[in-house]
Design a protein around this motif. Sequence first.
Motif, PDB file in Angstrom:
ATOM      1  N   HIS A 107       0.826  -1.209   0.000  1.00 58.74           N
ATOM      2  CA  HIS A 107       0.000   0.000   0.000  1.00 58.74           C
ATOM      3  C   HIS A 107       0.856   1.255   0.000  1.00 58.74           C
ATOM      4  CE1 HIS A 107       1.071  -0.665   4.181  1.00 58.74           C
ATOM      5  NE2 HIS A 107       0.860   0.616   4.397  1.00 58.74           N
TER       6      HIS A 107
ATOM      7  N   HIS B  18       0.433   5.756   1.180  1.00 58.94           N
ATOM      8  CA  HIS B  18      -0.196   6.511   2.262  1.00 58.94           C
ATOM      9  C   HIS B  18      -0.714   7.870   1.819  1.00 58.94           C
ATOM     10  CE1 HIS B  18      -0.023   3.896   5.662  1.00 58.94           C
ATOM     11  NE2 HIS B  18       1.212   3.553   5.358  1.00 58.94           N
TER      12      HIS B  18
ATOM     13  N   HIS C 153       4.843   0.148   0.283  1.00 59.47           N
ATOM     14  CA  HIS C 153       5.495  -0.846   1.134  1.00 59.47           C
ATOM     15  C   HIS C 153       4.497  -1.880   1.629  1.00 59.47           C
ATOM     16  CE1 HIS C 153       3.890   2.269   3.759  1.00 59.47           C
ATOM     17  NE2 HIS C 153       3.777   1.345   4.681  1.00 59.47           N
TER      18      HIS C 153
HETATM   19 FE   LIG Z   1       1.998   1.700   5.724  1.00 56.53          FE
END
Ligand SMILES: [Fe+2]
Length: 205
Positions: A99, A101, A158
Amino acid sequence: MSNLAYQDDALYTLEQLAEDVEALVAREKEHAAIVAAAEPLLERFLAAGSLPEEYCQPAPGRITTEHKDFTLYRLHRGPEDCFNIMAAIWPPGGSSGVHDHAGNWVVEGVYRNQLHTIRYKRLDAGTQPGYAELRETTALDLQPGDVAHVLSPNEEVHDFLNQTDEPVVSVHIYGGDISTETLNYFDPAGKSVERVAHDLQYDNE
Ligand SMILES: [Fe+2]
């Protein structure tokens, strides 16, 4: 480490960490600079070992979703959610999924046990809906006291995985409120990406 330094670390509490991060984000707006200054603060907090034990245990009624099989506690809420401090407890075999952010900065570190992380670089321009091409850049085990960061655009994608037989406790300082955000979740092998809104909830609220 000298005894004096150890005593100093031992006194460093969650409240002090929150105060220091609040002062940091008030004086500094550039994400790279925030991350660089926040990492040693989190290192100091992890070394102090002062996270209350109630935040080191999985929540009994934790809500598990497709994107969240870990417990997430909110430890501190900064003014107007300019930052949040969170603890996560990762079950054996648990993972976050690959994912990003939403452009936010994150500083995170391991408090207990060992957390495997894989980092990726996104190769495509992100202009084709549903399509993403990733290349794995780093894979490493974070040990207790180790910190890492997320920084848009090149250090953002990550995955976290608990590859051990015991729960992992990690602490995250997040430049926003993850529970209100839309994140990208990636399938590196399938070269696909999915936008997922508001799928992460705090288990202590
Ligand atoms: Fe994360």
